[in-house]
Scaffold this motif. Sequence first.
Motif, PDB file in Angstrom:
ATOM      1  N   SER A 127      55.573  41.271  41.776  1.00 51.08           N
ATOM      2  CA  SER A 127      54.266  41.010  41.169  1.00 51.08           C
ATOM      3  C   SER A 127      53.398  42.254  41.274  1.00 51.08           C
ATOM      4  CB  SER A 127      53.592  39.838  41.879  1.00 51.08           C
ATOM      5  OG  SER A 127      52.227  39.726  41.535  1.00 51.08           O
ATOM      6  N   VAL A 128      52.616  42.507  40.225  1.00 54.45           N
ATOM      7  CA  VAL A 128      51.670  43.622  40.193  1.00 54.45           C
ATOM      8  C   VAL A 128      50.315  43.097  39.742  1.00 54.45           C
ATOM      9  CG1 VAL A 128      51.069  45.823  39.108  1.00 54.45           C
ATOM     10  CG2 VAL A 128      53.442  45.322  39.647  1.00 54.45           C
ATOM     11  N   THR A 129      49.254  43.526  40.427  1.00 52.43           N
ATOM     12  CA  THR A 129      47.911  43.163  39.978  1.00 52.43           C
ATOM     13  C   THR A 129      46.941  44.245  40.419  1.00 52.43           C
ATOM     14  OG1 THR A 129      46.259  41.395  39.888  1.00 52.43           O
ATOM     15  CG2 THR A 129      47.240  41.866  42.040  1.00 52.43           C
ATOM     16  N   ASP A 130      45.754  44.241  39.814  1.00 53.50           N
ATOM     17  CA  ASP A 130      44.670  45.091  40.290  1.00 53.50           C
ATOM     18  C   ASP A 130      43.456  44.203  40.509  1.00 53.50           C
ATOM     19  OD1 ASP A 130      42.963  46.475  37.438  1.00 53.50           O
ATOM     20  OD2 ASP A 130      44.120  44.628  37.553  1.00 53.50           O
ATOM     21  N   LEU A 131      42.379  44.770  41.061  1.00 49.82           N
ATOM     22  CA  LEU A 131      41.197  43.974  41.385  1.00 49.82           C
ATOM     23  C   LEU A 131      39.979  44.372  40.551  1.00 49.82           C
ATOM     24  CD1 LEU A 131      41.491  43.605  45.275  1.00 49.82           C
ATOM     25  CD2 LEU A 131      42.103  41.959  43.498  1.00 49.82           C
ATOM     26  N   PHE A 132      40.214  45.057  39.427  1.00 51.53           N
ATOM     27  CA  PHE A 132      39.149  45.370  38.460  1.00 51.53           C
ATOM     28  C   PHE A 132      37.969  46.087  39.117  1.00 51.53           C
ATOM     29  CE2 PHE A 132      41.293  41.480  36.967  1.00 51.53           C
ATOM     30  CZ  PHE A 132      41.779  41.944  35.763  1.00 51.53           C
ATOM     31  N   PHE A 133      38.248  46.921  40.116  1.00 52.40           N
ATOM     32  CA  PHE A 133      37.219  47.708  40.802  1.00 52.40           C
ATOM     33  C   PHE A 133      36.162  46.822  41.469  1.00 52.40           C
ATOM     34  CE2 PHE A 133      38.705  50.172  37.127  1.00 52.40           C
ATOM     35  CZ  PHE A 133      39.343  51.192  37.807  1.00 52.40           C
ATOM     36  N   LYS A 134      36.503  45.580  41.743  1.00 54.44           N
ATOM     37  CA  LYS A 134      35.558  44.685  42.410  1.00 54.44           C
ATOM     38  C   LYS A 134      35.611  44.931  43.919  1.00 54.44           C
ATOM     39  CE  LYS A 134      35.304  41.014  39.007  1.00 54.44           C
ATOM     40  NZ  LYS A 134      33.841  41.190  38.858  1.00 54.44           N
ATOM     41  N   HIS A 135      34.474  45.349  44.473  1.00 59.13           N
ATOM     42  CA  HIS A 135      34.442  45.687  45.897  1.00 59.13           C
ATOM     43  C   HIS A 135      34.293  44.460  46.779  1.00 59.13           C
ATOM     44  CE1 HIS A 135      34.474  50.065  45.460  1.00 59.13           C
ATOM     45  NE2 HIS A 135      33.843  49.832  44.336  1.00 59.13           N
ATOM     46  N   SER A 136      34.055  43.310  46.176  1.00 58.80           N
ATOM     47  CA  SER A 136      34.045  42.054  46.925  1.00 58.80           C
ATOM     48  C   SER A 136      34.492  40.938  45.994  1.00 58.80           C
ATOM     49  CB  SER A 136      32.647  41.755  47.476  1.00 58.80           C
ATOM     50  OG  SER A 136      31.719  41.579  46.423  1.00 58.80           O
ATOM     51  N   GLY A 137      35.059  39.892  46.568  1.00 58.61           N
ATOM     52  CA  GLY A 137      35.538  38.791  45.743  1.00 58.61           C
ATOM     53  C   GLY A 137      36.399  37.849  46.556  1.00 58.61           C
ATOM     54  N   GLY A 138      37.256  37.103  45.868  1.00 59.70           N
ATOM     55  CA  GLY A 138      38.129  36.152  46.531  1.00 59.70           C
ATOM     56  C   GLY A 138      37.586  34.736  46.473  1.00 59.70           C
ATOM     57  N   ILE A 170      36.899  23.139  40.241  1.00 57.13           N
ATOM     58  CA  ILE A 170      38.313  23.166  39.851  1.00 57.13           C
ATOM     59  C   ILE A 170      39.227  22.778  41.004  1.00 57.13           C
ATOM     60  CG2 ILE A 170      40.161  24.599  38.906  1.00 57.13           C
ATOM     61  CD1 ILE A 170      37.786  24.050  36.996  1.00 57.13           C
ATOM     62  N   GLY A 171      38.908  23.246  42.189  1.00 55.17           N
ATOM     63  CA  GLY A 171      39.775  22.983  43.330  1.00 55.17           C
ATOM     64  C   GLY A 171      39.107  23.352  44.638  1.00 55.17           C
ATOM     65  N   PHE A 172      39.874  23.255  45.705  1.00 59.52           N
ATOM     66  CA  PHE A 172      39.357  23.537  47.045  1.00 59.52           C
ATOM     67  C   PHE A 172      40.416  24.280  47.844  1.00 59.52           C
ATOM     68  CE2 PHE A 172      38.926  22.494  51.552  1.00 59.52           C
ATOM     69  CZ  PHE A 172      37.596  22.823  51.785  1.00 59.52           C
ATOM     70  N   ILE A 173      40.069  25.473  48.333  1.00 58.66           N
ATOM     71  CA  ILE A 173      40.979  26.248  49.178  1.00 58.66           C
ATOM     72  C   ILE A 173      40.435  26.198  50.602  1.00 58.66           C
ATOM     73  CG2 ILE A 173      41.802  28.566  49.724  1.00 58.66           C
ATOM     74  CD1 ILE A 173      42.217  29.089  46.833  1.00 58.66           C
ATOM     75  N   PRO A 174      41.174  25.589  51.510  1.00 57.16           N
ATOM     76  CA  PRO A 174      40.667  25.341  52.858  1.00 57.16           C
ATOM     77  C   PRO A 174      40.777  26.530  53.809  1.00 57.16           C
ATOM     78  CG  PRO A 174      42.854  24.437  52.665  1.00 57.16           C
ATOM     79  CD  PRO A 174      42.509  24.999  51.304  1.00 57.16           C
ATOM     80  N   PHE A 175      40.837  27.738  53.285  1.00 63.12           N
ATOM     81  CA  PHE A 175      40.877  28.924  54.136  1.00 63.12           C
ATOM     82  C   PHE A 175      40.159  30.054  53.405  1.00 63.12           C
ATOM     83  CE2 PHE A 175      45.002  27.848  52.243  1.00 63.12           C
ATOM     84  CZ  PHE A 175      45.135  28.843  51.275  1.00 63.12           C
ATOM     85  N   ASP A 176      39.804  31.080  54.149  1.00 60.80           N
ATOM     86  CA  ASP A 176      38.966  32.162  53.621  1.00 60.80           C
ATOM     87  C   ASP A 176      39.825  33.240  52.960  1.00 60.80           C
ATOM     88  OD1 ASP A 176      37.012  33.977  53.021  1.00 60.80           O
ATOM     89  OD2 ASP A 176      36.318  34.270  55.074  1.00 60.80           O
ATOM     90  N   LEU A 177      39.648  33.407  51.659  1.00 55.79           N
ATOM     91  CA  LEU A 177      40.349  34.465  50.913  1.00 55.79           C
ATOM     92  C   LEU A 177      39.367  35.500  50.382  1.00 55.79           C
ATOM     93  CD1 LEU A 177      42.965  32.427  48.817  1.00 55.79           C
ATOM     94  CD2 LEU A 177      43.377  33.753  50.895  1.00 55.79           C
ATOM     95  N   THR A 178      38.171  35.564  50.952  1.00 61.07           N
ATOM     96  CA  THR A 178      37.176  36.515  50.455  1.00 61.07           C
ATOM     97  C   THR A 178      37.381  37.893  51.081  1.00 61.07           C
ATOM     98  OG1 THR A 178      35.605  35.845  52.177  1.00 61.07           O
ATOM     99  CG2 THR A 178      35.467  34.715  50.054  1.00 61.07           C
ATOM    100  N   TYR A 179      36.981  38.918  50.342  1.00 57.90           N
ATOM    101  CA  TYR A 179      37.053  40.295  50.836  1.00 57.90           C
ATOM    102  C   TYR A 179      35.765  41.018  50.472  1.00 57.90           C
ATOM    103  CZ  TYR A 179      38.075  41.644  45.988  1.00 57.90           C
ATOM    104  OH  TYR A 179      38.008  41.839  44.634  1.00 57.90           O
ATOM    105  N   SER A 180      35.483  42.128  51.152  1.00 57.05           N
ATOM    106  CA  SER A 180      34.226  42.840  50.910  1.00 57.05           C
ATOM    107  C   SER A 180      34.363  44.356  50.963  1.00 57.05           C
ATOM    108  CB  SER A 180      33.166  42.390  51.933  1.00 57.05           C
ATOM    109  OG  SER A 180      33.615  42.636  53.261  1.00 57.05           O
ATOM    110  N   ASN A 181      35.606  44.862  50.979  1.00 58.85           N
ATOM    111  CA  ASN A 181      35.810  46.309  51.055  1.00 58.85           C
ATOM    112  C   ASN A 181      37.102  46.658  50.324  1.00 58.85           C
ATOM    113  OD1 ASN A 181      36.563  48.980  51.877  1.00 58.85           O
ATOM    114  ND2 ASN A 181      35.222  48.801  53.668  1.00 58.85           N
ATOM    115  N   LEU A 182      36.969  47.126  49.083  1.00 58.17           N
ATOM    116  CA  LEU A 182      38.137  47.385  48.243  1.00 58.17           C
ATOM    117  C   LEU A 182      39.047  48.449  48.836  1.00 58.17           C
ATOM    118  CD1 LEU A 182      39.633  46.765  45.633  1.00 58.17           C
ATOM    119  CD2 LEU A 182      38.169  48.423  44.466  1.00 58.17           C
ATOM    120  N   LEU A 183      38.474  49.528  49.342  1.00 60.83           N
ATOM    121  CA  LEU A 183      39.292  50.599  49.917  1.00 60.83           C
ATOM    122  C   LEU A 183      40.089  50.089  51.110  1.00 60.83           C
ATOM    123  CD1 LEU A 183      40.158  53.571  49.974  1.00 60.83           C
ATOM    124  CD2 LEU A 183      38.137  54.049  51.391  1.00 60.83           C
TER     125      LEU A 183
END
Length: 219
Positions: free
Chosen positions: A58-69, A19-32
Amino acid sequence: VEDEGPSPLEVEQWLSEEIGFIPFDLTYSNLLDIMVNQHAYVHWFHQFQLETTKAELSVTDLFFKHSGGFNGIIKRKDILANYPQPNKLVVLELTGQAIMEALEQSAAVLSLNKNNEIDYACNVYPNTLQPYLYDFWGGITFHMDLTKPVGNRISNIFVQGEKIGLTNRYTVAMNSFRALGNDPFPMFKHAKKIQESSLTVPELLEQYIRQYYPISPKE
């Protein structure tokens, strides 16, 4: 002959489309940790919602995902992994009082454990029913003090550099499920709905990424 629908191979090809390309790191691995210290992915998602709706907040949640991005090439399966629900994007008109109550509700999800470390309230009080839905807010700054009792933890709320007015009204982007005002967010239930998208949030994300983060940069 009845249409049997797409084959597993066709489904996999659809999910694997780039779909696309994001040239920087938006990943996470620790929800807390994100709840406590914020994260670039959450900021990016707020930017997506604010630019899509033109709302103030803006309001959002991360669906209890402990890693993503996201990082690098984004496939359709990556979008659906990060946002697995077919919610629409809604803009509500909320008072400053309702916003403060919503912030307090999210703050109640956290607590200080016996080592004075920030933890989930359900871990600190394992035998007592505790709130677990945490919303991330964008376009707003505030101070959270977990040493104070639930309901009195949020202070110094500012919207676009100005102190929030409890009777003032603000436009807030959020998903259509949260906008229903189900417990524990009843402050959203009777708010005026300004707009609702015809596309789902995953579809809007795909559209946004294709526009602003194309695989081949525009000449």
